[in-house]
Design a protein around this motif. Sequence first.
Motif, mmCIF file in Angstrom:
data_model
loop_
_atom_site.group_PDB
_atom_site.id
_atom_site.type_symbol
_atom_site.label_atom_id
_atom_site.label_comp_id
_atom_site.label_asym_id
_atom_site.label_seq_id
_atom_site.Cartn_x
_atom_site.Cartn_y
_atom_site.Cartn_z
ATOM 1 N N MET A 117 99.924 -8.713 21.133
ATOM 2 C CA MET A 117 100.897 -8.401 21.945
ATOM 3 C C MET A 117 101.479 -7.222 21.345
ATOM 4 S SD MET A 117 104.675 -10.313 22.255
ATOM 5 C CE MET A 117 104.228 -11.691 22.970
ATOM 6 N N THR A 118 101.610 -6.163 22.685
ATOM 7 C CA THR A 118 101.960 -4.753 22.339
ATOM 8 C C THR A 118 103.480 -4.705 21.835
ATOM 9 O OG1 THR A 118 102.970 -4.490 24.368
ATOM 10 C CG2 THR A 118 100.771 -3.977 24.112
ATOM 11 N N ARG A 119 103.859 -3.494 21.044
ATOM 12 C CA ARG A 119 105.132 -3.233 20.756
ATOM 13 C C ARG A 119 106.070 -3.488 21.874
ATOM 14 N NH1 ARG A 119 108.178 -0.279 16.418
ATOM 15 N NH2 ARG A 119 109.960 0.510 17.553
ATOM 16 N N GLU A 122 109.382 2.314 22.831
ATOM 17 C CA GLU A 122 108.809 2.039 21.695
ATOM 18 C C GLU A 122 109.344 2.586 20.600
ATOM 19 O OE1 GLU A 122 104.630 2.038 22.403
ATOM 20 O OE2 GLU A 122 104.621 0.052 23.174
ATOM 21 N N ASP A 149 105.744 -5.168 24.701
ATOM 22 C CA ASP A 149 105.895 -6.450 24.745
ATOM 23 C C ASP A 149 106.809 -7.254 23.874
ATOM 24 O OD1 ASP A 149 104.331 -6.269 27.188
ATOM 25 O OD2 ASP A 149 102.560 -6.969 25.957
ATOM 26 N N ARG A 150 106.968 -6.927 22.822
ATOM 27 C CA ARG A 150 107.870 -7.531 21.717
ATOM 28 C C ARG A 150 109.392 -6.979 21.932
ATOM 29 N NH1 ARG A 150 103.540 -6.539 18.220
ATOM 30 N NH2 ARG A 150 104.492 -4.677 17.413
ATOM 31 N N LEU A 151 109.635 -5.826 22.448
ATOM 32 C CA LEU A 151 110.804 -5.312 22.420
ATOM 33 C C LEU A 151 111.487 -5.972 23.869
ATOM 34 C CD1 LEU A 151 112.911 -2.926 22.300
ATOM 35 C CD2 LEU A 151 111.498 -1.611 23.664
ATOM 36 N N THR A 178 114.188 -8.774 24.014
ATOM 37 C CA THR A 178 115.251 -8.531 23.158
ATOM 38 C C THR A 178 115.886 -7.098 23.394
ATOM 39 O OG1 THR A 178 114.100 -7.326 21.491
ATOM 40 C CG2 THR A 178 114.414 -9.827 21.376
#
Length: 155
Positions: free
Chosen positions: A1-3, A144, A5-7, A10
């Motif tokens: 998972m890319t940064r 990012e 996609d994590r951001l 949220t």
Amino acid sequence: MTRFDRLKPTFWEDGPGEAATDDTLAAAERELGVRLPAELAELLRLRDGGTVAAHCDAFPTREPTSWSETHVPFELLNGIASLLDSAYLIGEWDLPERLVLLSGDGPTWIGLDYRRSPVPAVTWFDADFGTELALAPTFREFAEGLVPSASFPLA
């Protein structure tokens, strides 16, 4: 998972809300005469603008600005209706052409900068001082690179 996609899940302070649709995004691109970055469209499909979460409400800078020695604020991401106000605001604040304003309320702005490429950089503008500072070469890199404003010392 890319940064990114994590951001993304949220990113918004209050979570997902009323979302921009593919039709409204396409209409906005036609009216603005540009292609919006895919990552911006992804965020707007979750919520059509609003307050960003505290963990991503600032962007660090390598140079001081009129705002701070260390960063610029990014507390709000404009929704489609506000993005469409860019042309009016560019004229009112005497900003360069070929921008789409992501955030700000005058005299300082963060915008997608299409002056040099159809893939926009993200740039900070201060209309009072006539200055600008490149923040990131793409919206994805900008997103990012967002950090909490609380991570910076109080001036």
